[in-house]
Design an enzyme around this catalytic site. Structure first.
Site, mmCIF file in Angstrom:
data_model
loop_
_atom_site.group_PDB
_atom_site.id
_atom_site.type_symbol
_atom_site.label_atom_id
_atom_site.label_comp_id
_atom_site.label_asym_id
_atom_site.label_seq_id
_atom_site.Cartn_x
_atom_site.Cartn_y
_atom_site.Cartn_z
ATOM 1 N N CYS A 2 1.841 3.401 -10.401
ATOM 2 C CA CYS A 2 2.163 4.508 -11.291
ATOM 3 C C CYS A 2 0.993 4.793 -12.223
ATOM 4 O O CYS A 2 0.089 3.980 -12.365
ATOM 5 C CB CYS A 2 3.390 4.163 -12.112
ATOM 6 S SG CYS A 2 4.745 3.569 -11.097
ATOM 7 N N ARG A 27 -1.978 8.709 -8.896
ATOM 8 C CA ARG A 27 -1.477 7.336 -8.855
ATOM 9 C C ARG A 27 0.011 7.267 -8.502
ATOM 10 O O ARG A 27 0.548 6.187 -8.267
ATOM 11 C CB ARG A 27 -1.693 6.664 -10.216
ATOM 12 C CG ARG A 27 -3.141 6.498 -10.589
ATOM 13 C CD ARG A 27 -3.253 5.646 -11.818
ATOM 14 N NE ARG A 27 -2.759 4.315 -11.543
ATOM 15 C CZ ARG A 27 -3.514 3.310 -11.117
ATOM 16 N NH1 ARG A 27 -4.785 3.488 -10.940
ATOM 17 N NH2 ARG A 27 -2.988 2.138 -10.878
ATOM 18 N N TRP A 75 5.503 6.292 -8.979
ATOM 19 C CA TRP A 75 5.575 6.114 -7.531
ATOM 20 C C TRP A 75 6.664 5.082 -7.330
ATOM 21 O O TRP A 75 6.498 3.907 -7.663
ATOM 22 C CB TRP A 75 4.228 5.628 -6.989
ATOM 23 C CG TRP A 75 4.176 5.554 -5.501
ATOM 24 C CD1 TRP A 75 3.799 6.555 -4.643
ATOM 25 C CD2 TRP A 75 4.511 4.428 -4.679
ATOM 26 N NE1 TRP A 75 3.886 6.116 -3.346
ATOM 27 C CE2 TRP A 75 4.323 4.819 -3.339
ATOM 28 C CE3 TRP A 75 4.955 3.141 -4.931
ATOM 29 C CZ2 TRP A 75 4.555 3.966 -2.257
ATOM 30 C CZ3 TRP A 75 5.200 2.283 -3.853
ATOM 31 C CH2 TRP A 75 4.991 2.707 -2.547
ATOM 32 N N ASN A 101 4.090 -0.165 -14.840
ATOM 33 C CA ASN A 101 3.591 -0.071 -13.477
ATOM 34 C C ASN A 101 3.618 -1.478 -12.907
ATOM 35 O O ASN A 101 3.177 -2.414 -13.561
ATOM 36 C CB ASN A 101 2.157 0.469 -13.489
ATOM 37 C CG ASN A 101 1.494 0.390 -12.129
ATOM 38 O OD1 ASN A 101 2.172 0.454 -11.099
ATOM 39 N ND2 ASN A 101 0.182 0.266 -12.123
ATOM 40 N N GLY A 102 4.133 -1.617 -11.693
ATOM 41 C CA GLY A 102 4.171 -2.939 -11.072
ATOM 42 C C GLY A 102 5.592 -3.315 -10.704
ATOM 43 O O GLY A 102 6.455 -2.441 -10.543
ATOM 44 N N GLU A 469 -10.402 5.120 11.567
ATOM 45 C CA GLU A 469 -10.437 5.759 10.247
ATOM 46 C C GLU A 469 -10.089 7.248 10.363
ATOM 47 O O GLU A 469 -9.360 7.791 9.539
ATOM 48 C CB GLU A 469 -11.826 5.564 9.615
ATOM 49 C CG GLU A 469 -12.077 6.333 8.326
ATOM 50 C CD GLU A 469 -11.148 5.953 7.175
ATOM 51 O OE1 GLU A 469 -10.391 4.977 7.275
ATOM 52 O OE2 GLU A 469 -11.168 6.688 6.163
ATOM 53 N N LYS A 473 -7.071 9.325 8.538
ATOM 54 C CA LYS A 473 -7.270 10.540 7.722
ATOM 55 C C LYS A 473 -6.316 11.635 8.182
ATOM 56 O O LYS A 473 -5.652 12.273 7.363
ATOM 57 C CB LYS A 473 -8.712 11.065 7.825
ATOM 58 C CG LYS A 473 -9.787 10.254 7.149
ATOM 59 C CD LYS A 473 -9.692 10.200 5.645
ATOM 60 C CE LYS A 473 -8.852 9.066 5.181
ATOM 61 N NZ LYS A 473 -9.429 7.889 4.623
ATOM 62 N N GLU A 476 -2.411 10.669 7.494
ATOM 63 C CA GLU A 476 -1.904 10.514 6.124
ATOM 64 C C GLU A 476 -1.877 11.831 5.354
ATOM 65 O O GLU A 476 -1.114 11.978 4.413
ATOM 66 C CB GLU A 476 -2.664 9.438 5.351
ATOM 67 C CG GLU A 476 -4.103 9.741 5.053
ATOM 68 C CD GLU A 476 -4.807 8.593 4.313
ATOM 69 O OE1 GLU A 476 -4.153 7.854 3.573
ATOM 70 O OE2 GLU A 476 -6.029 8.460 4.486
ATOM 71 N N HIS A 492 -4.560 0.882 28.790
ATOM 72 C CA HIS A 492 -3.671 -0.282 28.815
ATOM 73 C C HIS A 492 -2.298 0.069 28.265
ATOM 74 O O HIS A 492 -1.572 -0.797 27.798
ATOM 75 C CB HIS A 492 -4.301 -1.447 28.029
ATOM 76 C CG HIS A 492 -5.536 -1.979 28.682
ATOM 77 N ND1 HIS A 492 -5.514 -2.730 29.829
ATOM 78 C CD2 HIS A 492 -6.842 -1.822 28.382
ATOM 79 C CE1 HIS A 492 -6.747 -3.033 30.195
ATOM 80 N NE2 HIS A 492 -7.578 -2.478 29.332
ATOM 81 N N LYS A 585 -2.705 6.331 -5.069
ATOM 82 C CA LYS A 585 -4.123 5.993 -4.932
ATOM 83 C C LYS A 585 -4.399 4.501 -4.829
ATOM 84 O O LYS A 585 -5.214 4.080 -4.031
ATOM 85 C CB LYS A 585 -4.896 6.593 -6.118
ATOM 86 C CG LYS A 585 -6.398 6.429 -6.010
ATOM 87 C CD LYS A 585 -6.974 7.229 -4.866
ATOM 88 C CE LYS A 585 -8.450 7.012 -4.677
ATOM 89 N NZ LYS A 585 -8.893 7.520 -3.363
#
Ligand code: F6R
Length: 590
Positions: A2, A27, A75, A101-102, A469, A473, A476, A492, A585
């Site tokens: 958060c 965040r 969040w 936050n946490g 990567e 991108k 997400e 495979h 983030k």
């Protein structure tokens, strides 16, 4: 995950906190709220679900009067996205407000105790226990500050907490495992989960350490330990600029930060030579080197493991930070752990560092945020120097990580000058790859792909981490399912999913072209639509994106067109590129 901001000063707090919340939305952005101690002494609390601007339009944050306050963007972890679960949270007596936050891991025990004492709860969060625990501590006659400290001492888990009490011009704060930094202004002080929260007001900061207890009032910022003993923390100046934390002429931070790579790769390559050589020396002397990271940072490390092998003839172990404890019996005092993290606050990375420390291993880091937990807990750090990255997606920090890791590999191999020059050469290449005409060209591809359900991406060698990567991108930010593979792996199993029209992005370079083109042919034979990212075209490609051949530095340049593609896809599909759903983030909870 958060965002947190607090202000004590002579100005109206609401506009400062509201602006801070807008800057912190990356965040967490499912709900937000502000609490302000009014001139009358009582606390005004306004909060709701949604984005900060929408909540402001509904609740009129600027109508809140007072010069001390706290604000939060959420969040969700414990409890759904509801108005009740939004922060700030209020104690039963209505006098104590808390943002957090946490995760309070022992909140169920605390809640049971509070229920036994007759407290009631309006929501499902762990946070709601904190203001009530402070109220319980105050019932015994303790003042607010002591009660808050004694309550915080009882919390297990990861937290950054801010609390205020009706009528007192004071914010108390503490952290353990979640980021929190104080900002020192002229006649005013700030506290935030991240520097951009108050960057427009001050560049003078004091980093808050785990289990510090901080009191901010009109007299200034005082640091104590959780037993109330005064402690000293140094004051630092930071060199991030406000422009770096603003969108400027761009519609979104994502495109701004993609464009900045022309400079950020150079800044990353411009490492402090003494530190770089000291880290290289430690790599050479270590009996076992581990690269540890999560997400995009892990992909950068995967590339680096190939580069170390190719150029320095050296095996480095690569482990996802969340899996690192499984390797702990290999750690000795001669082991070097290099933790790579943009934020320096990713909980799994910090846990890996704790594991390494427990075993006596050396810990070095590659990190963007000065003063972050990782930075402070490392024996040595190489800084990414990328400036604040506001978009939730890593773009410029990913290529900065690649630049630093490549330069480190060159330095370990005794070829520092060659590494520096090769990176300098990229300025021109990245300039062209981020130019308006390239963006327009990639937009044509985005138009073709925008309604697809799946995209597959393949590469071999250094193009394999790039495929991983690039897939991350795309998925997400555009919510199109995208999967990256090593070229050899596709047949495979996953080739079963290729249907007429399925797009496949094929990364290749001079040293693996033949084999990967064969893989592209296999996809094409099943009707796939082939997008080539390479130095020169091939008849198998339906769409071609030219990236010059730059050998070991190909990962830096080849990811850029797909960053742009992911951005364009998000915009065309009506997704918010800066704040994709369900993400935040920095991942500061397990
Ligand atoms: C993806 C992304 C994440 C981060 C990951 C690690 O675009 O940003 O996958 O790379 O959460 O974060 P840091 O580097 O801050 O440890």
């Amino acid at each position: 995950m958060c965002g947190i901001i607090g202000y004590v000063g002579a100005k109206e707090a609401a506009p400062i906190i509201l602006n801070g919340l807008k800057r912190l939305e990356y965040r967490g952005y499912d709900s937000a709220g502000i609490a302000i101690v009014q001139p009358s002494g009582s606390t005004d609390v306004r909060k709701d679900i949604g984005r900060v601007a929408a909540i402001d339009a509904k609740l009129d944050f600027l109508g809140m009067k007072g010069t001390i306050g706290i604000g939060h963007t959420r969040w969700a972890t414990h409890g759904g996205v509801t108005q009740n679960n939004a922060h700030p949270h209020i104690s039963n007596n209505g006098k104590i407000v808390v943002i957090h936050n946490g995760i309070v891991e022992n909140y169920q025990d605390i809640k049971r105790r509070l229920l036994d004492e007759g407290f009631t709860f309006y929501g499902e969060t762990d946070t709601e226990t904190i203001p009530n625990l402070i109220e319980l501590e105050m019932r015994g006659g303790k003042d607010f500050e002591t009660a808050a400290r004694d309550a915080i001492k009882q919390l297990d888990g990861y937290y950054a907490v801010l609390a205020m009490f009706d009528g007192e011009r004071k914010i108390v704060a503490s952290r353990d495992g979640s980021p929190l930094v104080a900002g020192v202004g002229a006649g005013e002080n700030f506290i935030g989960s991240d520097i951009p929260a108050f960057l427009e007001h001050t560049k003078t900061v004091m980093y808050i350490h785990d289990k510090d207890f901080v009191v901010i009032d009109d007299a200034g910022i005082r640091f104590k330990d959780l037993d109330g003993r005064a402690i000293e923390r140094p004051v630092h100046s930071i060199d991030w600029s406000l422009e770096q934390a603003q969108k400027g002429d761009f519609d979104h931070f994502m495109m701004k930060e993609i464009s900045e790579q022309v400079d950020t790769v150079q800044k990353a390559a411009n490492q402090d030579k003494e530190t770089l050589f000291a880290v290289a020396d430690a790599v050479k002397k270590a009996k076992g080197v581990f690269l540890v990271a999560c997400g995009s940072s892990y992909h950068a490390c995967l590339s680096a493991s190939y580069i170390f092998s190719k150029i320095a003839n050296m095996h480095v172990n690569l482990v996802l930070a969340s899996e690192f404890s499984n390797y702990e019996h290999f750690l000795t005092p001669d082991t070097l752990v290099i933790a790579v993290s943009q934020s320096g606050e990713t909980i799994d990375v910090l846990d890996a560092v704790r594991t390494a420390r427990r075993k006596g291993s050396k810990v070095m880091s590659i990190v963007n945020v000065m003063g972050s937990s990782l930075h402070r807990n490392s024996d040595l750090s190489l800084m990414l120097n990328a400036g604040p990255e506001i978009c939730v997606l890593s773009t410029k920090t990913y290529t900065a990580q690649l630049a630093v890791l490549s330069l480190l590999a060159y330095t370990v191999a005794g070829r520092y000058d060659e590494g520096r020059e090769s990176l300098q050469y990229l300025w021109n290449v990245i300039y062209n790859l981020t130019a308006a005409n390239t963006r327009d060209y990639i937009k044509q591809l985005a138009d073709k792909l925008k309604d697809k359900e799946h995209v597959f991406l393949i590469g071999r060698g250094l193009q394999y981490p790039t495929a991983l990567e690039a897939a991350l991108k795309i998925k997400e930010v555009s919510y199109i399912h995208a999967e990256g593979f090593s070229g050899g792996e596709l047949k495979h199993g996953t080739i079963a999913l290729i249907e007429p029209g399925t797009p496949a992005i094929v990364f290749s370079s001079a040293d693996n072209e033949k084999e990967i083109i064969s893989n592209a042919m296999e996809i094409k034979a099943r009707g796939g639509y082939i997008i080539g990212v390479n130095a020169h075209s091939n008849e198998v490609f339906d769409f071609f994106i030219k990236t010059p051949e730059v050998g070991l530095l190909n990962p830096i340049v080849q990811i850029i067109p797909v960053q742009i593609l992911a951005y364009q896809l998000a915009v065309l599909r009506g997704c918010d590129p800066d704040m994709p759903r369900n993400l935040a983030k920095s991942v500061t909870v397990k």
